[in-house]
Write a protein that holds these residues in place. Structure first.
Motif, PDB file in Angstrom:
ATOM      1  N   ASP A 201       0.868  -1.171   0.000  1.00  0.00           N
ATOM      2  CA  ASP A 201       0.000   0.000   0.000  1.00  0.00           C
ATOM      3  C   ASP A 201       0.911   1.228   0.000  1.00  0.00           C
ATOM      4  OD1 ASP A 201      -1.646   2.135   0.566  1.00  0.00           O
ATOM      5  OD2 ASP A 201      -2.810   1.115   2.100  1.00  0.00           O
ATOM      6  N   TYR A 202       1.095   1.845  -1.174  1.00  0.00           N
ATOM      7  CA  TYR A 202       2.025   2.964  -1.286  1.00  0.00           C
ATOM      8  C   TYR A 202       1.510   4.200  -0.580  1.00  0.00           C
ATOM      9  CZ  TYR A 202       4.461   0.034  -4.580  1.00  0.00           C
ATOM     10  OH  TYR A 202       5.147  -1.021  -5.146  1.00  0.00           O
ATOM     11  N   ARG A 203       0.212   4.351  -0.526  1.00  0.00           N
ATOM     12  CA  ARG A 203      -0.363   5.471   0.219  1.00  0.00           C
ATOM     13  C   ARG A 203       0.007   5.361   1.687  1.00  0.00           C
ATOM     14  NH1 ARG A 203      -6.055   4.230   2.159  1.00  0.00           N
ATOM     15  NH2 ARG A 203      -4.620   2.797   3.156  1.00  0.00           N
ATOM     16  N   GLN A 204      -0.127   4.145   2.233  1.00  0.00           N
ATOM     17  CA  GLN A 204       0.217   3.919   3.633  1.00  0.00           C
ATOM     18  C   GLN A 204       1.705   4.160   3.866  1.00  0.00           C
ATOM     19  OE1 GLN A 204      -2.384   2.976   5.476  1.00  0.00           O
ATOM     20  NE2 GLN A 204      -1.500   2.495   7.467  1.00  0.00           N
ATOM     21  N   GLY A 205       2.510   3.667   2.942  1.00  0.00           N
ATOM     22  CA  GLY A 205       3.952   3.783   3.110  1.00  0.00           C
ATOM     23  C   GLY A 205       4.425   5.219   3.126  1.00  0.00           C
ATOM     24  N   ARG A 206       3.773   6.083   2.377  1.00  0.00           N
ATOM     25  CA  ARG A 206       4.217   7.473   2.310  1.00  0.00           C
ATOM     26  C   ARG A 206       3.928   8.209   3.609  1.00  0.00           C
ATOM     27  NH1 ARG A 206       2.502   9.306  -3.792  1.00  0.00           N
ATOM     28  NH2 ARG A 206       4.003  10.973  -3.521  1.00  0.00           N
ATOM     29  N   LEU A 207       3.019   7.648   4.428  1.00  0.00           N
ATOM     30  CA  LEU A 207       2.728   8.277   5.709  1.00  0.00           C
ATOM     31  C   LEU A 207       3.474   7.606   6.865  1.00  0.00           C
ATOM     32  CD1 LEU A 207      -1.124   8.916   5.466  1.00  0.00           C
ATOM     33  CD2 LEU A 207       0.704  10.612   5.420  1.00  0.00           C
ATOM     34  N   THR A 208       4.159   6.502   6.583  1.00  0.00           N
ATOM     35  CA  THR A 208       4.852   5.780   7.638  1.00  0.00           C
ATOM     36  C   THR A 208       5.862   6.696   8.320  1.00  0.00           C
ATOM     37  OG1 THR A 208       4.599   3.669   6.511  1.00  0.00           O
ATOM     38  CG2 THR A 208       6.326   3.818   8.169  1.00  0.00           C
ATOM     39  N   GLY A 209       5.762   6.770   9.644  1.00  0.00           N
ATOM     40  CA  GLY A 209       6.671   7.616  10.406  1.00  0.00           C
ATOM     41  C   GLY A 209       6.244   9.069  10.466  1.00  0.00           C
ATOM     42  N   THR A 210       5.162   9.425   9.768  1.00  0.00           N
ATOM     43  CA  THR A 210       4.670  10.802   9.768  1.00  0.00           C
ATOM     44  C   THR A 210       3.480  10.925  10.707  1.00  0.00           C
ATOM     45  OG1 THR A 210       5.317  11.088   7.458  1.00  0.00           O
ATOM     46  CG2 THR A 210       3.734  12.665   8.346  1.00  0.00           C
ATOM     47  N   PRO A 211       3.479  11.881  11.631  1.00  0.00           N
ATOM     48  CA  PRO A 211       2.291  12.073  12.473  1.00  0.00           C
ATOM     49  C   PRO A 211       1.064  12.354  11.616  1.00  0.00           C
ATOM     50  CG  PRO A 211       4.154  13.362  13.288  1.00  0.00           C
ATOM     51  CD  PRO A 211       4.545  12.844  11.934  1.00  0.00           C
ATOM     52  N   VAL A 212      -0.098  11.912  12.071  1.00  0.00           N
ATOM     53  CA  VAL A 212      -1.325  12.159  11.317  1.00  0.00           C
ATOM     54  C   VAL A 212      -2.352  12.925  12.150  1.00  0.00           C
ATOM     55  CG1 VAL A 212      -1.031  10.193   9.775  1.00  0.00           C
ATOM     56  CG2 VAL A 212      -2.241   9.881  11.939  1.00  0.00           C
ATOM     57  N   TYR A 213      -1.985  13.284  13.387  1.00  0.00           N
ATOM     58  CA  TYR A 213      -2.862  14.111  14.233  1.00  0.00           C
ATOM     59  C   TYR A 213      -1.994  15.211  14.836  1.00  0.00           C
ATOM     60  CZ  TYR A 213      -6.547  15.406  17.512  1.00  0.00           C
ATOM     61  OH  TYR A 213      -7.527  16.098  18.199  1.00  0.00           O
ATOM     62  N   PHE A 214      -2.318  16.467  14.488  1.00  0.00           N
ATOM     63  CA  PHE A 214      -1.495  17.592  14.897  1.00  0.00           C
ATOM     64  C   PHE A 214      -2.291  18.539  15.798  1.00  0.00           C
ATOM     65  CE2 PHE A 214       0.005  16.090  10.802  1.00  0.00           C
ATOM     66  CZ  PHE A 214       1.387  16.104  10.922  1.00  0.00           C
ATOM     67  N   HIS A 215      -1.690  18.951  16.910  1.00  0.00           N
ATOM     68  CA  HIS A 215      -2.294  19.944  17.790  1.00  0.00           C
ATOM     69  C   HIS A 215      -1.181  20.647  18.570  1.00  0.00           C
ATOM     70  CE1 HIS A 215      -1.589  18.086  21.760  1.00  0.00           C
ATOM     71  NE2 HIS A 215      -1.568  16.972  21.059  1.00  0.00           N
ATOM     72  N   PRO A 216      -1.366  21.898  18.949  1.00  0.00           N
ATOM     73  CA  PRO A 216      -2.358  22.834  18.389  1.00  0.00           C
ATOM     74  C   PRO A 216      -1.982  23.201  16.959  1.00  0.00           C
ATOM     75  CG  PRO A 216      -0.800  24.008  19.778  1.00  0.00           C
ATOM     76  CD  PRO A 216      -0.451  22.542  19.905  1.00  0.00           C
ATOM     77  N   VAL A 217      -2.810  23.978  16.325  1.00  0.00           N
ATOM     78  CA  VAL A 217      -2.583  24.326  14.915  1.00  0.00           C
ATOM     79  C   VAL A 217      -1.700  25.572  14.849  1.00  0.00           C
ATOM     80  CG1 VAL A 217      -3.640  24.822  12.707  1.00  0.00           C
ATOM     81  CG2 VAL A 217      -4.845  23.385  14.360  1.00  0.00           C
ATOM     82  N   THR A 218      -0.465  25.368  14.490  1.00  0.00           N
ATOM     83  CA  THR A 218       0.503  26.465  14.359  1.00  0.00           C
ATOM     84  C   THR A 218       0.877  26.647  12.887  1.00  0.00           C
ATOM     85  OG1 THR A 218       2.388  24.982  14.600  1.00  0.00           O
ATOM     86  CG2 THR A 218       1.422  25.887  16.632  1.00  0.00           C
ATOM     87  N   ALA A 219       1.660  27.663  12.638  1.00  0.00           N
ATOM     88  CA  ALA A 219       2.135  27.892  11.267  1.00  0.00           C
ATOM     89  C   ALA A 219       2.975  26.718  10.791  1.00  0.00           C
ATOM     90  CB  ALA A 219       2.941  29.187  11.201  1.00  0.00           C
ATOM     91  N   ASP A 220       3.781  26.152  11.680  1.00  0.00           N
ATOM     92  CA  ASP A 220       4.606  24.996  11.311  1.00  0.00           C
ATOM     93  C   ASP A 220       3.732  23.786  10.988  1.00  0.00           C
ATOM     94  OD1 ASP A 220       6.931  26.399  11.599  1.00  0.00           O
ATOM     95  OD2 ASP A 220       7.389  25.645  13.613  1.00  0.00           O
ATOM     96  N   VAL A 221       2.658  23.598  11.760  1.00  0.00           N
ATOM     97  CA  VAL A 221       1.739  22.486  11.499  1.00  0.00           C
ATOM     98  C   VAL A 221       1.090  22.653  10.136  1.00  0.00           C
ATOM     99  CG1 VAL A 221      -0.524  21.540  12.146  1.00  0.00           C
ATOM    100  CG2 VAL A 221       1.273  21.808  13.884  1.00  0.00           C
ATOM    101  N   ARG A 222       0.642  23.853   9.832  1.00  0.00           N
ATOM    102  CA  ARG A 222       0.008  24.084   8.525  1.00  0.00           C
ATOM    103  C   ARG A 222       0.994  23.808   7.389  1.00  0.00           C
ATOM    104  NH1 ARG A 222      -4.943  26.034   9.279  1.00  0.00           N
ATOM    105  NH2 ARG A 222      -5.405  27.309  11.101  1.00  0.00           N
ATOM    106  N   ALA A 223       2.244  24.206   7.595  1.00  0.00           N
ATOM    107  CA  ALA A 223       3.259  23.946   6.567  1.00  0.00           C
ATOM    108  C   ALA A 223       3.500  22.450   6.408  1.00  0.00           C
ATOM    109  CB  ALA A 223       4.559  24.657   6.938  1.00  0.00           C
ATOM    110  N   THR A 224       3.501  21.725   7.519  1.00  0.00           N
ATOM    111  CA  THR A 224       3.695  20.275   7.450  1.00  0.00           C
ATOM    112  C   THR A 224       2.547  19.600   6.717  1.00  0.00           C
ATOM    113  OG1 THR A 224       4.957  20.250   9.516  1.00  0.00           O
ATOM    114  CG2 THR A 224       3.951  18.177   8.829  1.00  0.00           C
ATOM    115  N   VAL A 225       1.325  20.029   7.005  1.00  0.00           N
ATOM    116  CA  VAL A 225       0.156  19.447   6.336  1.00  0.00           C
ATOM    117  C   VAL A 225       0.167  19.786   4.850  1.00  0.00           C
ATOM    118  CG1 VAL A 225      -2.367  19.457   6.217  1.00  0.00           C
ATOM    119  CG2 VAL A 225      -1.225  19.364   8.443  1.00  0.00           C
ATOM    120  N   ASP A 226       0.603  20.989   4.527  1.00  0.00           N
ATOM    121  CA  ASP A 226       0.757  21.343   3.110  1.00  0.00           C
ATOM    122  C   ASP A 226       1.748  20.404   2.425  1.00  0.00           C
ATOM    123  OD1 ASP A 226      -1.026  23.453   3.161  1.00  0.00           O
ATOM    124  OD2 ASP A 226       0.527  24.988   3.474  1.00  0.00           O
TER     125      ASP A 226
END
Length: 361
Positions: A201-226
């Motif tokens: 599952d390449y979709r799954q693999g691309r998120l491996t090791g990447t957080p998927v729940y971010f709080h609070p919402v900061t400028a850095d968080v928005r950049a990471t989600v982008d």
């Protein structure tokens, strides 16, 4: 002529793609469609010169199905980008929305056969239709596709499509499904059917090791989600409108099964379980942003959020969230706060790197 196999091999060699035997078995099938399309006479060929009206037959297309993240959309893009004939690549839901709008316009204009002008327009403009994620969830679509596709095939339009479902499971358990069954037989007659059964599952693999729940919402968080969005979609996006019992359910950003929306886009409107089930069916991965703190003052929005998470959880849709706080602190007061504990637990479970690894079907 450079073949799709050559192009795929070159991308593997330069590191753009990773070699996958299951994907490689699909390439000759797509190349066969491409080659046969290239050999068809053009409108300026002999028949047009002598006034002939015979239209070339549609080339036998391909129905490629399998779990999410296996590379179906990537293979579709590779094929479409090197099409030898005028073509269009479109998400199936978006296409059916256009068809519904065209039918309504034809009826208002008093056209007796409201599907005929749609077929004529499509077949005049293109010779190849590439659909991503064919699925039928709406009875209105189910009652239209048979006549629509019969007309397209009769006018020489070739169809190649991806889907999460084998053809026999399309519109499964749908209302009046027996009226839909001839369309399934038409698909199997006009398209070769192949199961892309990759273990990766390449979709799954691309998120491996990447957080998927971010709080609070900061400028850095928005950049990471982008960055996550751009990695999964290449930065491309379009709006996707899903029709649910005559209502429009809009995903503001969508590409290849990846959707991006805010909490208020999906929970600030009067959506119900049926709407969220259709979203979960249409989406492989959802980026849900700006989840606020929930109180008795926004009880209705909180209730919709619970229903949305339930739908995503049951459908195994990978979800990336940005929120004001941790799941357990999102809703601590008001009616339903106790029941929200299950939602918080599900949000925690959905953060696990292996969650959702099994394919949707």
């Amino acid at each position: 002529m450079t073949t799709l196999m050559d192009i795929y091999a070159a991308r593997v060699a330069d590191g753009t793609l990773r070699a996958d035997p299951a994907q490689e078995t699909v390439l000759p099938m797509l190349e066969r469609v491409r080659s046969e399309l290239a050999q068809q006479p053009t409108k300026k060929g002999l028949l047009s010169l002598i006034g002939g009206r015979k239209k070339p037959e549609a080339v036998r297309g391909l129905y490629l199905w399998g779990g999410v993240g296996r590379g179906k959309s990537m293979l579709m893009d590779l094929f479409h980008d090197h099409s030898p004939v005028p073509s269009r690549r479109v998400h199936f839901h978006a296409f059916m929305q256009e068809v519904q709008d065209g039918i309504n316009a034809a009826r208002k204009a008093g056209v007796a056969d409201s599907i005929a002008p749609i077929v004529d327009k499509i077949s005049h403009e293109i010779k190849l239709l590439c659909f991503d994620e064919m699925q039928i969830t709406d009875i209105a679509d189910a009652m239209i596709v048979g006549r629509l596709f019969e007309g397209l095939f009769a006018n020489g339009v070739t169809v190649v499509t991806t889907s999460n479902r084998v053809p026999d499971d399309l519109y499964k358990d749908g209302l009046n499904r027996q009226l839909f069954l001839p369309f399934i037989e038409l698909i199997k007659e006009k398209l070769g059917v192949h199961h892309l059964h990759s273990p990766v599952d390449y979709r799954q693999g691309r998120l491996t090791g990447t957080p998927v729940y971010f709080h609070p919402v900061t400028a850095d968080v928005r950049a990471t989600v982008d960055d996550i969005w751009n990695d999964l979609t290449g930065g491309a996006s379009e709006k996707l409108t899903l029709k649910v019992k005559g209502r429009d359910v809009v995903l503001p950003k969508f590409h290849n099964g990846i959707a991006r929306a805010t909490f208020w886009d999906l929970c600030g409107q009067m959506f119900g379980p049926g709407d969220y089930l259709v979203i979960a069916e249409a989406v492989k991965l959802l980026i849900l942003e700006d989840i606020p703190r929930l109180t008795r003052g926004n009880f209705n929005e909180a209730k919709r959020f619970v229903t949305l998470i339930d739908a995503l959880y049951e459908a195994k849709v990978r979800t990336v969230c940005t929120a004001v706080d941790e799941p357990e602190r999102l809703y601590n007061e008001g009616a339903g706060a106790f029941e929200f504990e299950r939602t918080a637990s599900r949000l925690r479970e959905m953060q696990d790197k292996d969650w959702g690894a099994e394919a949707k079907s």
